[in-house]
Design an enzyme around this catalytic site. Sequence first.
Site, mmCIF file in Angstrom:
data_model
loop_
_atom_site.group_PDB
_atom_site.id
_atom_site.type_symbol
_atom_site.label_atom_id
_atom_site.label_comp_id
_atom_site.label_asym_id
_atom_site.label_seq_id
_atom_site.Cartn_x
_atom_site.Cartn_y
_atom_site.Cartn_z
ATOM 1 N N HIS A 158 -5.571 11.433 -0.851
ATOM 2 C CA HIS A 158 -4.261 11.532 -1.506
ATOM 3 C C HIS A 158 -4.375 11.777 -3.000
ATOM 4 C CE1 HIS A 158 -0.948 11.080 1.194
ATOM 5 N NE2 HIS A 158 -1.596 10.150 1.883
ATOM 6 N N GLU A 172 -1.516 -1.754 1.087
ATOM 7 C CA GLU A 172 -0.356 -0.985 1.559
ATOM 8 C C GLU A 172 -0.451 -0.795 3.081
ATOM 9 O OE1 GLU A 172 -0.416 3.130 0.492
ATOM 10 O OE2 GLU A 172 1.669 3.433 1.072
ATOM 11 N N HIS A 173 -1.633 -0.317 3.539
ATOM 12 C CA HIS A 173 -1.868 -0.129 4.973
ATOM 13 C C HIS A 173 -3.037 -0.999 5.405
ATOM 14 C CE1 HIS A 173 -0.412 3.912 3.600
ATOM 15 N NE2 HIS A 173 0.457 3.652 4.553
ATOM 16 N N GLN A 219 -6.770 8.264 3.272
ATOM 17 C CA GLN A 219 -6.062 7.801 2.078
ATOM 18 C C GLN A 219 -6.786 8.226 0.810
ATOM 19 O OE1 GLN A 219 -2.745 6.528 2.534
ATOM 20 N NE2 GLN A 219 -3.577 7.597 4.300
ATOM 21 N N ASP A 278 2.065 7.739 8.759
ATOM 22 C CA ASP A 278 2.364 8.599 7.607
ATOM 23 C C ASP A 278 3.348 9.701 7.986
ATOM 24 O OD1 ASP A 278 0.835 7.308 5.765
ATOM 25 O OD2 ASP A 278 -0.816 8.747 5.769
ATOM 26 N N HIS A 334 38.235 -24.683 -11.043
ATOM 27 C CA HIS A 334 37.831 -24.425 -9.649
ATOM 28 C C HIS A 334 38.624 -25.335 -8.709
ATOM 29 C CE1 HIS A 334 34.430 -22.566 -11.640
ATOM 30 N NE2 HIS A 334 33.910 -22.169 -10.483
HETATM 31 N N1 LIG Z 1 2.955 4.107 -1.644
HETATM 32 C C1 LIG Z 1 3.538 5.018 -0.922
HETATM 33 O O1 LIG Z 1 4.415 4.725 -0.139
HETATM 34 C C2 LIG Z 1 3.135 6.471 -1.080
HETATM 35 C C3 LIG Z 1 3.666 7.444 -0.227
HETATM 36 C C4 LIG Z 1 3.324 8.774 -0.427
HETATM 37 C C5 LIG Z 1 2.495 9.111 -1.507
HETATM 38 N N2 LIG Z 1 2.009 8.146 -2.320
HETATM 39 C C6 LIG Z 1 1.201 8.446 -3.495
HETATM 40 O O2 LIG Z 1 2.005 9.272 -4.324
HETATM 41 C C7 LIG Z 1 1.137 9.920 -5.238
HETATM 42 C C8 LIG Z 1 1.580 11.350 -5.450
HETATM 43 O O3 LIG Z 1 0.974 11.766 -6.625
HETATM 44 P P1 LIG Z 1 0.963 13.234 -7.152
HETATM 45 O O4 LIG Z 1 0.279 13.236 -8.473
HETATM 46 O O5 LIG Z 1 0.465 14.114 -6.078
HETATM 47 O O6 LIG Z 1 2.493 13.639 -7.290
HETATM 48 P P2 LIG Z 1 3.686 13.010 -8.118
HETATM 49 O O7 LIG Z 1 4.869 13.852 -7.797
HETATM 50 O O8 LIG Z 1 3.795 11.560 -7.915
HETATM 51 O O9 LIG Z 1 3.291 13.212 -9.633
HETATM 52 C C9 LIG Z 1 3.236 14.477 -10.210
HETATM 53 C C10 LIG Z 1 3.817 14.407 -11.601
HETATM 54 O O10 LIG Z 1 3.080 13.492 -12.393
HETATM 55 C C11 LIG Z 1 3.258 13.844 -13.742
HETATM 56 N N3 LIG Z 1 1.987 13.743 -14.467
HETATM 57 C C12 LIG Z 1 0.769 14.127 -14.036
HETATM 58 N N4 LIG Z 1 -0.132 13.945 -15.035
HETATM 59 C C13 LIG Z 1 0.542 13.427 -16.083
HETATM 60 C C14 LIG Z 1 0.170 13.043 -17.415
HETATM 61 N N5 LIG Z 1 -1.096 13.129 -17.843
HETATM 62 N N6 LIG Z 1 1.136 12.584 -18.244
HETATM 63 C C15 LIG Z 1 2.405 12.462 -17.808
HETATM 64 N N7 LIG Z 1 2.813 12.827 -16.581
HETATM 65 C C16 LIG Z 1 1.892 13.296 -15.739
HETATM 66 C C17 LIG Z 1 3.765 15.244 -13.775
HETATM 67 O O11 LIG Z 1 5.070 15.233 -14.266
HETATM 68 C C18 LIG Z 1 3.792 15.705 -12.329
HETATM 69 O O12 LIG Z 1 4.926 16.459 -12.034
HETATM 70 C C19 LIG Z 1 -0.267 9.790 -4.673
HETATM 71 O O13 LIG Z 1 -0.965 8.856 -5.479
HETATM 72 C C20 LIG Z 1 -0.048 9.243 -3.279
HETATM 73 O O14 LIG Z 1 -1.111 8.445 -2.886
HETATM 74 C C21 LIG Z 1 2.328 6.833 -2.126
HETATM 75 N N1 LIG Z 2 -0.201 7.783 3.080
HETATM 76 C C1 LIG Z 2 0.963 8.019 2.237
HETATM 77 C C2 LIG Z 2 1.520 6.677 1.855
HETATM 78 O O1 LIG Z 2 0.630 5.942 1.122
HETATM 79 C C3 LIG Z 2 2.045 8.823 2.914
HETATM 80 C C4 LIG Z 2 1.687 10.215 3.301
HETATM 81 C C5 LIG Z 2 2.410 11.340 3.158
HETATM 82 N N2 LIG Z 2 1.731 12.381 3.692
HETATM 83 C C6 LIG Z 2 0.620 11.891 4.172
HETATM 84 N N3 LIG Z 2 0.577 10.592 3.913
HETATM 85 ZN ZN LIG Z 3 -1.230 9.470 3.818
#
Ligand SMILES: NC(=O)c1ccc[n+]([C@@H]2O[C@H](COP(=O)([O-])OP(=O)(O)OC[C@H]3O[C@@H](n4cnc5c(N)ncnc54)[C@H](O)[C@@H]3O)[C@@H](O)[C@H]2O)c1
Ligand SMILES: N[C@H](CO)Cc1c[nH]c[nH+]1
Ligand SMILES: [Zn+2]
Length: 432
Positions: free
Chosen positions: A259, A323-324, A256, A357, A416
């Site tokens: 990520h 979350e997990h 995690q 995941d 009513h």
């Molecule tokens: N909770 C869940 O179920 C779950 C599942 C999968 C992934 N996730 C999480 O999703 C997240 C994915 O994040 P990511 O960043 O890779 O992709 P993302 O697609 O969520 O975000 C990317 C976007 O963030 C925006 N951004 C980045 N910096 C910025 C700034 N300074 N100002 C404004 N906008 C900005 C941009 O538009 C960019 O396209 C990770 O934190 C991951 O842990 C959570």
């Molecule tokens: N761990 C993420 C949810 O918090 C989901 C994910 C996508 N790919 C790998 N992991």
């Molecule tokens: Zn994951």
Amino acid sequence: MQVVQYPGQAEWAALQQRPAAGEARQVEERVRQIFDDVRQRGDEALRHYAQELDGAALTELRVSPEEITAAVALVPAALQTAIRQAHANLWKFHLTQREEITKVETMPGVTCWRKSVPVQRVGLYIPGGTAPLFSTLLMLGVPARLAGCPEVVLSTPPQKDGSVNPVILFTAQLLGITTIIKAGGAQGVAALAGGTASVPAVDKIFGPGNRYVTAAKQLAAQRGVAIDLPAGPSEVLVIADKTANPAFVAADLLSQAEHGPDSQVVLLTDSAELLPLVTAEVERQLAELPRREVATLALRESRAVLLRTPEEMLFFSNQYAPEHLILAVRNADEYAEGVTSAGSVFLGHLTPEAAGDYASGTNHTLPTGGYARNYSGVSLDSFVKKITFQRITAEGLLNVGPVVETMAEAEGLRAHARAVTLRLESLVGTGA
Ligand SMILES: NC(=O)c1ccc[n+]([C@@H]2O[C@H](COP(=O)([O-])OP(=O)(O)OC[C@H]3O[C@@H](n4cnc5c(N)ncnc54)[C@H](O)[C@@H]3O)[C@@H](O)[C@H]2O)c1
Ligand SMILES: N[C@H](CO)Cc1c[nH]c[nH+]1
Ligand SMILES: [Zn+2]
């Protein structure tokens, strides 16, 4: 990792905090400004933010059928097979969430039932900032299809060359999704919420993302568009006893941490022997990760906490609401009975969170930031509305009518009562 042994009350409270929470206000401000810009300038704003935030110069905001065909050819056969297997497992698990319609006669002649009706226009946000999460598309697309949502719009950040990741496009094709928008972050969510010339507005927005995406979904909710749940930066809390394998636990924590820099990683153990073995393993495995820079940032805020008893570990975990939750303990079933707040739980030494995941069948779109206290993860339910129906016969009206009349009069709601009385009067002399 920050190591804390037998925390006192004040330390305990601090350990319950998500460290990134302090920056929420700045993120909200930025998201509000992006939202308003998309509302005013539509597609032009989407092109502007694609350039500024994703480094992509876009003319077309929608993926063309030719782009999909070309992308699918790039996905290796082994990966296609793995995705199809994950799809089948998710389909099987989510299919069990379908409800039969049960008609109930609450009084003779008064029949009530409930039917699930799909949300008509759904928007799926697929993260793509640090990694293109095609697995998330399966997690959202499978229940959307099973629910029968007629209009599905996908939005995801463009890559620097203006394309969308080919595996995301392959997965979209597998799910029969053809409306695909190149817009990430807050601007993607704003477009789904309000619509633009290129983006159809939707009724409900689904999907996880970073802090900008999560804040944007919350803003969309304030402005009248439904959302699934707050699913922000990934989190894992591992409860490990002396029977746990330090290498397994370290890999789970890192899975995690990799990520994103704001991932939240917590280890709880009641074994003073295990704790240093895990932290040493984390350091060793970290050095081998391609994404070690991201994981290192996340680990700076992470904690390894030594507690006294299983009860104390469960109490901490339920308060934290991860979350997990991984139960890397001898008697995982017993622990599982005591879980009151967590998005998804993984039992025993051979159940890595990574399985959920990708491919075991449960949904990986789960509540973060403590929202597991009051939200469930995405499921088939998220994509349907439950509409209630009823039919009353003459016999039913004679039975339930007087009850309604009495209650309506007592609330002072004469119209009513009359709606019933008039109908009861219409039955006089009909033999009913
Ligand atoms: N909770 C869940 O179920 C779950 C599942 C999968 C992934 N996730 C999480 O999703 C997240 C994915 O994040 P990511 O960043 O890779 O992709 P993302 O697609 O969520 O975000 C990317 C976007 O963030 C925006 N951004 C980045 N910096 C910025 C700034 N300074 N100002 C404004 N906008 C900005 C941009 O538009 C960019 O396209 C990770 O934190 C991951 O842990 C959570
Ligand atoms: N761990 C993420 C949810 O918090 C989901 C994910 C996508 N790919 C790998 N992991
Ligand atoms: Zn994951």
